[in-house]
Design an enzyme around this catalytic site. Structure first.
Site, PDB file in Angstrom:
ATOM      1  CG  MET A 152      -7.949   7.525   2.997  1.00 10.89           C
ATOM      2  SD  MET A 152      -6.942   7.569   4.478  1.00 10.89           S
ATOM      3  CE  MET A 152      -6.275   5.904   4.454  1.00 10.89           C
TER       4      MET A 152
ATOM      5  CG  MET B 238     -11.020   3.676   2.359  1.00 12.17           C
ATOM      6  SD  MET B 238      -9.465   3.659   3.264  1.00 12.17           S
ATOM      7  CE  MET B 238      -8.336   3.727   1.891  1.00 12.17           C
TER       8      MET B 238
ATOM      9  CG  ASP C  31      -6.319  -2.674   3.038  1.00 13.84           C
ATOM     10  OD1 ASP C  31      -5.204  -2.476   3.535  1.00 13.84           O
ATOM     11  OD2 ASP C  31      -6.950  -1.808   2.401  1.00 13.84           O
TER      12      ASP C  31
ATOM     13  CG  MET D 131     -11.795  -2.514   5.152  1.00 15.65           C
ATOM     14  SD  MET D 131     -10.305  -2.153   4.194  1.00 15.65           S
ATOM     15  CE  MET D 131      -9.235  -1.372   5.422  1.00 15.65           C
TER      16      MET D 131
ATOM     17  CB  SER E  21      -0.902   0.010   1.229  1.00 11.86           C
ATOM     18  OG  SER E  21      -1.423   1.317   1.385  1.00 11.86           O
TER      19      SER E  21
ATOM     20  CG  HIS F 295      -9.283   0.704  -0.474  1.00  8.95           C
ATOM     21  ND1 HIS F 295      -8.700   0.344   0.727  1.00  8.95           N
ATOM     22  CD2 HIS F 295     -10.617   0.777  -0.226  1.00  8.95           C
ATOM     23  CE1 HIS F 295      -9.642   0.214   1.645  1.00  8.95           C
ATOM     24  NE2 HIS F 295     -10.812   0.481   1.098  1.00  8.95           N
TER      25      HIS F 295
ATOM     26  CG  ASP G 162      -5.012   2.549   0.977  1.00  5.53           C
ATOM     27  OD1 ASP G 162      -6.037   1.854   0.853  1.00  5.53           O
ATOM     28  OD2 ASP G 162      -3.923   2.105   1.372  1.00  5.53           O
TER      29      ASP G 162
ATOM     30  CG  HIS H 184      -4.046  -1.337  -1.716  1.00  6.52           C
ATOM     31  ND1 HIS H 184      -5.225  -1.906  -2.151  1.00  6.52           N
ATOM     32  CD2 HIS H 184      -4.367  -0.653  -0.575  1.00  6.52           C
ATOM     33  CE1 HIS H 184      -6.211  -1.601  -1.324  1.00  6.52           C
ATOM     34  NE2 HIS H 184      -5.715  -0.828  -0.357  1.00  6.52           N
TER      35      HIS H 184
HETATM   36  C1  DX5 Z   1      -6.351   1.537   5.733  1.00  7.10           C
HETATM   37  C2  DX5 Z   1      -5.915   1.347   4.300  1.00  7.10           C
HETATM   38  C3  DX5 Z   1      -4.863   0.320   4.177  1.00  7.10           C
HETATM   39  C4  DX5 Z   1      -3.572   0.715   4.862  1.00  7.10           C
HETATM   40  C5  DX5 Z   1      -2.864  -0.526   5.275  1.00  7.10           C
HETATM   41  O1  DX5 Z   1      -7.121   2.653   5.821  1.00  7.10           O
HETATM   42  O2  DX5 Z   1      -7.005   0.949   3.503  1.00  7.10           O
HETATM   43  O3  DX5 Z   1      -4.619  -0.055   2.823  1.00  7.10           O
HETATM   44  O4  DX5 Z   1      -2.736   1.474   4.046  1.00  7.10           O
HETATM   45  O5  DX5 Z   1      -1.753  -0.163   6.020  1.00  7.10           O
HETATM   46  P1  DX5 Z   1      -1.049  -1.164   7.027  1.00  7.10           P
HETATM   47  O6  DX5 Z   1      -0.628  -2.365   6.216  1.00  7.10           O
HETATM   48  O7  DX5 Z   1       0.094  -0.358   7.523  1.00  7.10           O
HETATM   49  O8  DX5 Z   1      -2.043  -1.517   8.074  1.00  7.10           O
HETATM   50 ZN    ZN Z   2      -6.553  -0.010   1.426  1.00  6.90          ZN
END
Ligand code: DX5
Ligand code: ZN
Length: 216
Positions: A39, A71, A174, A140, A10, A69, A37, A35
């Site tokens: 947000m 969010m 994840d 998750m 990620s 991903h 992320d 990956h």
């Molecule tokens: C959480 C994200 C994950 C995160 C995982 O909000 O969706 O993808 O980056 O990070 P680690 O592996 O450090 O928990």
């Molecule tokens: Zn993620």
């Protein structure tokens, strides 16, 4: 379903002062995909990045699969910009404020791979209506919003439940993945592992990816 377990670093855990080098490091590690992320500071209490970083990863590592991903409370409003930026899989949350059937279809209609995500507090039944409409479910294993959190092992019963219902589906976990928790997840039925802080903190990411593969 891919029988070999996929490993996805990620980018959230990368050094943002050296993003290009970090993307290349992840690609050179032998991992299967990046990956990314996204947000929105509404669906989760944090902001990360938008389509420009997806486009950057396409420019820097065109052959490295981009797994995005979202969010976001309204992922439906942003599918086009992420598709244009080079997303190849787009994951939306079942808790999002949009019609999930419609949006999974729209993602597929763009020629991309649609995937559905469920949060730790969401019961597994929430994804049942969509199991025939997506090739991939992300369970998750932390509350989304931040990297580096502790793995919530209780979420793995959802992985096992989905695996039993749809043996051929891809199931990703994840959050909080490391050398030990990823083995637990694979035993429960997962075949895709996202790992952020665990992989990016390694001096030799390639060795860590190889060790992870050997442990499954
Ligand atoms: C959480 C994200 C994950 C995160 C995982 O909000 O969706 O993808 O980056 O990070 P680690 O592996 O450090 O928990
Ligand atoms: Zn993620």
């Amino acid at each position: 379903m891919n029988n070999r377990v996929s490993i996805l670093p990620s980018l959230l855990a990368a050094d943002f002062g050296n993003l290009e080098a970090e993307i290349k490091r992840a690609e050179a590690s032998g991992a299967d995909a990046l990956h990314l992320d996204v947000m929105d500071a509404h669906f989760v209490p944090n902001l990360s990045f938008g389509p420009d970083v997806v486009a950057l990863s396409r420019r820097v590592a065109p052959g490295f699969y981009r797994h995005v991903h979202l969010m976001m409370t309204r992922p439906d409003l942003y599918l086009e910009p992420f598709a244009k930026a080079g997303a190849q899989t787009i994951q939306i949350h079942v808790e999002a404020d949009c019609d999930i059937h419609t949006e999974l279809k729209r993602i597929a209609g763009m020629g991309l791979r649609p995937a559905l995500v469920l949060n730790p507090e969401t019961p597994v039944e929430a994804v049942y209506p969509y199991l025939g409409e997506t090739p991939e479910i992300l369970v998750m294993t932390v509350h989304p919003g931040y990297g580096g959190q502790k793995f919530i092992a209780e979420c793995l019963s959802k992985v096992t439940d989905i695996r039993r219902r749809v043996p051929g589906i891809d199931i990703m976990i994840d959050g909080g993945a490391n050398g030990e928790t990823s083995v637990q997840a694979v035993k429960a039925g997962a075949n895709m592992i996202v790992a952020g802080s665990y992989l990016f903190k390694q001096e030799d990411m390639r060795a860590a990816v190889a060790a992870m593969r050997a442990s499954f």
